[in-house]
Each structure stands twice: as structure tokens, then as C-alpha cells.
Motif scaffolding. Structure first.
Motif, short mmCIF file in Angstrom:
data_model
loop_
_atom_site.label_atom_id
_atom_site.label_comp_id
_atom_site.label_asym_id
_atom_site.label_seq_id
_atom_site.Cartn_x
_atom_site.Cartn_y
_atom_site.Cartn_z
N ASN A 43 46.04 11.08 61.22
CA ASN A 43 46.58 10.13 62.20
C ASN A 43 46.26 8.70 61.79
OD1 ASN A 43 43.83 10.26 62.73
ND2 ASN A 43 44.07 10.32 64.96
N LYS A 44 45.21 8.51 60.99
CA LYS A 44 44.90 7.15 60.54
C LYS A 44 46.01 6.67 59.59
CE LYS A 44 41.12 7.03 62.92
NZ LYS A 44 41.18 8.36 63.55
N TRP A 45 46.51 7.56 58.77
CA TRP A 45 47.62 7.17 57.90
C TRP A 45 48.89 6.93 58.72
CZ3 TRP A 45 49.23 4.56 54.25
CH2 TRP A 45 50.52 4.71 53.73
N GLY A 156 54.30 5.16 64.60
CA GLY A 156 54.09 6.02 63.43
C GLY A 156 53.74 7.45 63.85
N CYS A 157 52.89 7.58 64.87
CA CYS A 157 52.51 8.91 65.34
C CYS A 157 53.68 9.63 66.02
CB CYS A 157 51.33 8.81 66.31
SG CYS A 157 49.81 8.24 65.51
N ASN A 289 43.49 16.50 62.30
CA ASN A 289 43.51 15.29 61.48
C ASN A 289 42.52 15.34 60.33
OD1 ASN A 289 45.44 13.38 62.77
ND2 ASN A 289 44.19 13.95 64.54
N ALA A 290 41.51 16.19 60.46
CA ALA A 290 40.48 16.25 59.42
C ALA A 290 39.78 17.60 59.50
CB ALA A 290 39.47 15.12 59.61
N LEU A 291 39.20 18.02 58.40
CA LEU A 291 38.25 19.13 58.40
C LEU A 291 36.86 18.55 58.21
CD1 LEU A 291 40.02 21.89 56.25
CD2 LEU A 291 39.80 21.76 58.74
N ALA A 292 35.84 19.40 58.30
CA ALA A 292 34.47 18.92 58.08
C ALA A 292 34.32 18.45 56.64
CB ALA A 292 33.48 20.03 58.39
#
Ligand code: PLP
Length: 303
Positions: A43-45, A156-157, A289-292
Motif C-alpha cells: 500500500n505504500k507503493w 492509488g489505492c 501489504n507485508a510479511l514478517a
């Protein structure tokens, strides 16, 4: 680690077979935004892309943004600056702590200059007084708000739902600033709805933020989203043994190490709410949005 690879859209969609949901006729699809770029969480991108285009269009060569000492957004802006040729300045809440934590170490290694604002000034960080002081120190810059959540970021989202090429009923995401939820909900088709899971304690103010972001980006509140406030596990970056067990169990079942600050709370909420919130036949999309950072180990490794 991301080097010079460019972010990749659309992100993959992956079905997760989980007996706890399958047993009641609910399908779960993961929108793997974690795969967009290793250093710029999904989501940051999505939020930065339009802002970078706009900064370039306006002739800026410097991006300045704000965040806490563990901000994924600050880290992502540093990585994006290096990748796309902008200088970057990170304005960090609180005092400098040395040695730098891994987030800020990464940012500095990517070329970001850091400056610190005490907590009182940080609350008024967008006021003309504070911004003028920053311009005096760093010269002209394009200002990106905390979390990258402005109208361009939210738009964007809003492009995410159209990437999903299978029918679905509900899409769920975790919420920090609420910009991601604001955008995703606005991009849904009629009949679909969005569910946000705030990771902060006392986050009822977030509904007003999402409302304001949608009005800024699209002129209206899309009215198709709700939030589940009871899954913060004590607050931002807090955890409990129950959440830790959930993460370990999810890793055993599906081989995915859930990122603990946001996405583990999202998935926990989704399983906890399934019986009440999703009637049989519902297809749910969860945005990851991310993994660990590191592969999760059920028992700490002896070091
Ligand atoms: C920033 C972030 C969020 C929260 O996004 P908002 O748009 O601020 O609500 C969720 N998950 C991850 C991994 C993030 O880095």
C-alpha cells in the motif's frame, strides 16, 4: 535487498484453503501486495506512485515526509527516493536514539537525511511555522503527509479492486492512517463492501479520517465500509500470547509468516468475525501489504 528492481503491479491473488472457513462455506483469497516490492510495502507503493509523478511534474527533486521511528512509510519513501532519483528527508517524531533502529538505519543507508521533532511540535508538523522552518533547513521540497495518505495516495489505492479478476463480496485490510481503506472501498463495485481493522487502540477517530480522505479524493464518502475496532491487542505494535499463537498456527497451516504489527491483527480479526460477519457462500479478499521480516519460528532460536 530490493536493489534496483521496480515495483510490480498487479500483485498476485492466492486462494488459501482453511478448514475453519471452508467448513462454513467461506472462501478466502489473499491479495499479495507484499510481493509488489521488497522495500516498499504494497500500500505504500500504491500511495506513493501518484505522489512521485506529481512531484516530478512540479519539478521537485526532494521529498520530505513524516513518521515515527518505526514507520514503514518513511522507510518506503527512502527506498523510492533512491529508486527514482529523489533526495529524501525524514522528519521523525521524538528524539534521536543511537544506534539507529533497523528502519532508520535502512533509510539513512538509502540516502535519506533525518531530522527529529519533539512530540509537541510533531503534533503541529503541517503548520506553516514548522514547514517554514523545515524549508529554511532543507530548501524546497515536495511534502508527503504521514503514511502517504493524501488524495493522490488514496486514489492509488482505489485501483486495487479492479486487479481482482474473480468475484468477491468483502475486502478486508488493516488500518493505520486509514488511507488504504479509504481508497480500496472507493474502488469497489456495487454490492461489494470493505472492512477495515485498525491496529491502534481507541481508533474510533479513524472513521472520520477515512470519511475526510474519501471526500478529499473523490468528493463523497462511498458508504460501503465499516471497521472492527476490537482487534488492536493493546495498541500499535503491541501483542499478546494469543496473537503470537495465531501467527505460529497460521505459519504451520499456510507457510506464511504474518507481519505482526498490521497483518496478523487483520487475519486474526477475519477468522474471529467469520461466523457472524460472513454468511455461507461469501468470498473474502484479505489485502496483505507485508510479511514478517524474518521467517517466524514457533520456538525462539537459541542465540
Ligand atoms: C502502513 C501500513 C498499513 C496501514 O495503511 P494505512 O493506509 O496507513 O491505513 C498496513 N499494513 C502495512 C504492512 C503497512 O506498512
Amino acid at each position: 535487498m530490493g536493489g534496483l528492481r521496480l515495483p510490480v503491479l498487479p500483485s498476485p491473488l492466492e486462494e488459501i484453503a482453511d478448514a475453519r472457513l471452508g467448513g462454513r462455506g467461506v472462501r478466502l483469497l489473499l491479495k499479495r501486495d507484499d510481493l509488489i516490492h521488497p522495500d516498499i510495502p504494497g500500500n505504500k507503493w500504491r500511495k506513493l506512485r501518484g505522489n512521485l509523478d506529481e512531484a516530478r511534474r512540479l519539478g521537485h527533486d526532494t521529498l520530505l515526509t513524516f513518521g515515527g521511528a518505526y514507520s514503514n512509510h518513511v522507510r518506503a519513501v527512502a527506498a523510492a527516493g533512491r529508486l527514482f532519483g529523489f533526495r529524501t528527508v525524514g522528519v521523525i517524531r521524538g528524539e534521536e536514539h543511537l544506534p539507529l533502529n533497523p528502519t532508520l538505519r535502512f533509510a539513512v543507508d538509502a540516502g535519506m537525511r533525518l531530522t527529529y521533532l519533539d512530540r509537541t511540535s510533531y503534533r503541529t508538523k503541517s503548520s506553516p511555522g514548522v514547514v517554514d522552518r523545515l524549508r529554511a533547513e532543507f530548501g524546497a521540497f515536495c511534502l508527503l503527509p504521514e503514511g502517504g495518505s493524501n488524495a493522490l495516495g488514496v486514489r492509488g489505492c482505489a485501483e486495487l479492486p479492479a486487479e481482482i479478476d474473480r468475484p468477491f463480496d468483502v475486502i478486508c485490510c488493516s488500518c493505520g492512517t486509514g488511507g488504504t481503506l479509504a481508497g480500496i472501498a472507493a474502488g469497489l463495485a456495487p454490492g461489494q463492501r470493505a472492512l477495515g481493522v485498525p491496529v491502534l487502540r481507541g481508533a474510533r477517530f479513524l472513521a472520520d479520517e477515512v470519511d475526510a480522505l474519501q471526500r478529499a479524493a473523490f468528493g463523497v464518502n462511498s458508504g460501503n465500509w465499516t471497521m472492527a475496532y476490537d482487534f488492536h491487542f493493546g495498541g500499535y505494535a503491541k501483542s499478546t500470547p494469543e496473537l503470537a499463537r495465531f501467527i505460529a498456527d497460521f505459519h504451520d497451516r499456510h507457510g506464511l509468516a504474518l507481519e505482526p504489527v498490521y497483518e496478523a491483527k487483520l487475519l486474526y480479526a477475519l477468522f474471529a468475525l467469520a461466523a457472524d460477519a460472513f454468511p455461507p457462500g461469501t468470498t473474502v479478499v484479505a489485502v496483505l501489504n507485508a510479511l514478517a521480516d524474518r521467517a517466524f519460528r514457533a520456538t525462539p532460536s537459541p542465540t
